[in-house]
Enzyme design. Sequence first.
Site, PDB file in Angstrom:
ATOM      1  N   ALA A  44       0.874  -1.163   0.000  1.00 51.75           N
ATOM      2  CA  ALA A  44       0.000   0.000   0.000  1.00 51.75           C
ATOM      3  C   ALA A  44       0.921   1.225   0.000  1.00 51.75           C
ATOM      4  CB  ALA A  44      -0.880  -0.018   1.235  1.00 51.75           C
TER       5      ALA A  44
ATOM      6  N   GLY B 158       0.620  -4.834   0.862  1.00 54.10           N
ATOM      7  CA  GLY B 158      -0.563  -4.833  -0.002  1.00 54.10           C
ATOM      8  C   GLY B 158      -0.309  -5.455  -1.367  1.00 54.10           C
TER       9      GLY B 158
ATOM     10  N   GLU C 292      -0.790  -9.005  -0.766  1.00 52.60           N
ATOM     11  CA  GLU C 292      -2.228  -9.198  -0.510  1.00 52.60           C
ATOM     12  C   GLU C 292      -3.039  -9.117  -1.800  1.00 52.60           C
ATOM     13  OE1 GLU C 292      -1.791  -6.173   2.623  1.00 52.60           O
ATOM     14  OE2 GLU C 292      -3.054  -7.478   3.864  1.00 52.60           O
TER      15      GLU C 292
ATOM     16  N   GLU D  68       4.562  -5.248   7.247  1.00 55.45           N
ATOM     17  CA  GLU D  68       3.863  -4.146   7.920  1.00 55.45           C
ATOM     18  C   GLU D  68       4.308  -3.961   9.365  1.00 55.45           C
ATOM     19  OE1 GLU D  68       2.384  -6.484   6.063  1.00 55.45           O
ATOM     20  OE2 GLU D  68       0.949  -5.527   4.709  1.00 55.45           O
TER      21      GLU D  68
END
Length: 257
Positions: free
Chosen positions: A65, A108, A111, A131
């Site tokens: 992300a 992300g 993911e 993370e």
Amino acid sequence: TEYTNILVEQRGRVGLVTLNRPEALNALDKATMDQLVAAVTAMDADPGVGAVVITGSSKAFAAGADIKEMASQGYMDMYAADWFRGWEDFTRLRIPVIAAVSGFALGGGCELAMMCDFIIAGDNAKFGQPEINLGVLPGMGGSQRLTRAVGKAKAMDMILTGRFIGAEEAERSGLVSRVVPAENVVEEALKAAEVIASKSKPVAMLAKEAVNAAFETGLAQGVLFERRIFHSLFASEDQKEGMAAFTEKRQPEFTHR
Ligand code: HXC
């Protein structure tokens, strides 16, 4: 539609979406999420597209992300925007989606790859959920999908330490379906997508639904769901064509009906 963060192409019946923010290693900011979901949603609805490949660059599928976009947000900002909610729309797509991963698939990015139906990895791929190093945890489903994909031991190891795994370990663990030379990863994924796109689209969508039901139901319910779908396909033209083609020793010509 004007896309600034992705490149969208169609090759025959296959859609190809390339994440294109090289300056940020394809970090998935909100604009990228919105554009990717919009592009694949259009392909999902297009009878001329039977499968989709999502890829990044040779260095990074996606490095996570967008940390810079998130850094200054407060709790109420995250909650009010329901940050990452848009990814749910991605997981509801019915068309088969393959992730072609070269280089980093982190946070992300890992993911997103796991939200696809399967992952074809280049031998240079690196998967991780780092993370914890940022003082947070996976926020796009990583704690759930990674655990289902690789089991508790490796998911805990990766999520608690933040360590990356290479393509070989990822294949051994069941995270990816195939490892290929990095320079061939998009080509191999396109070939797999072409095979899928040559089948009946509604049947492929239902097969995806049936496999995904394995993650949502008990065994008896899942098997019943499968059997009912199986029965229902005998109302399709493509079942008649597929079985007639077998009997007549020829290739089927599916009409996606
Ligand atoms: C924003 C990012 C980014 C990210 C890289 N960049 N990852 N920007 N968000 N996730 C930017 C860098 O800031 C840099 O911009 C440029 O991309 C190139 O990256 P470098 O770090 O210079 O490249 P390199 O030295 O080769 O290192 C590659 C890397 C490293 C190991 C992948 O970039 C890295 O550790 N990235 C973060 C990985 C990560 O923690 N991902 C999880 C994110 S959180 P400039 O402008 O400086 O050149 C997440 C889950 C969400 O995804 C849940 C809540 C957090």
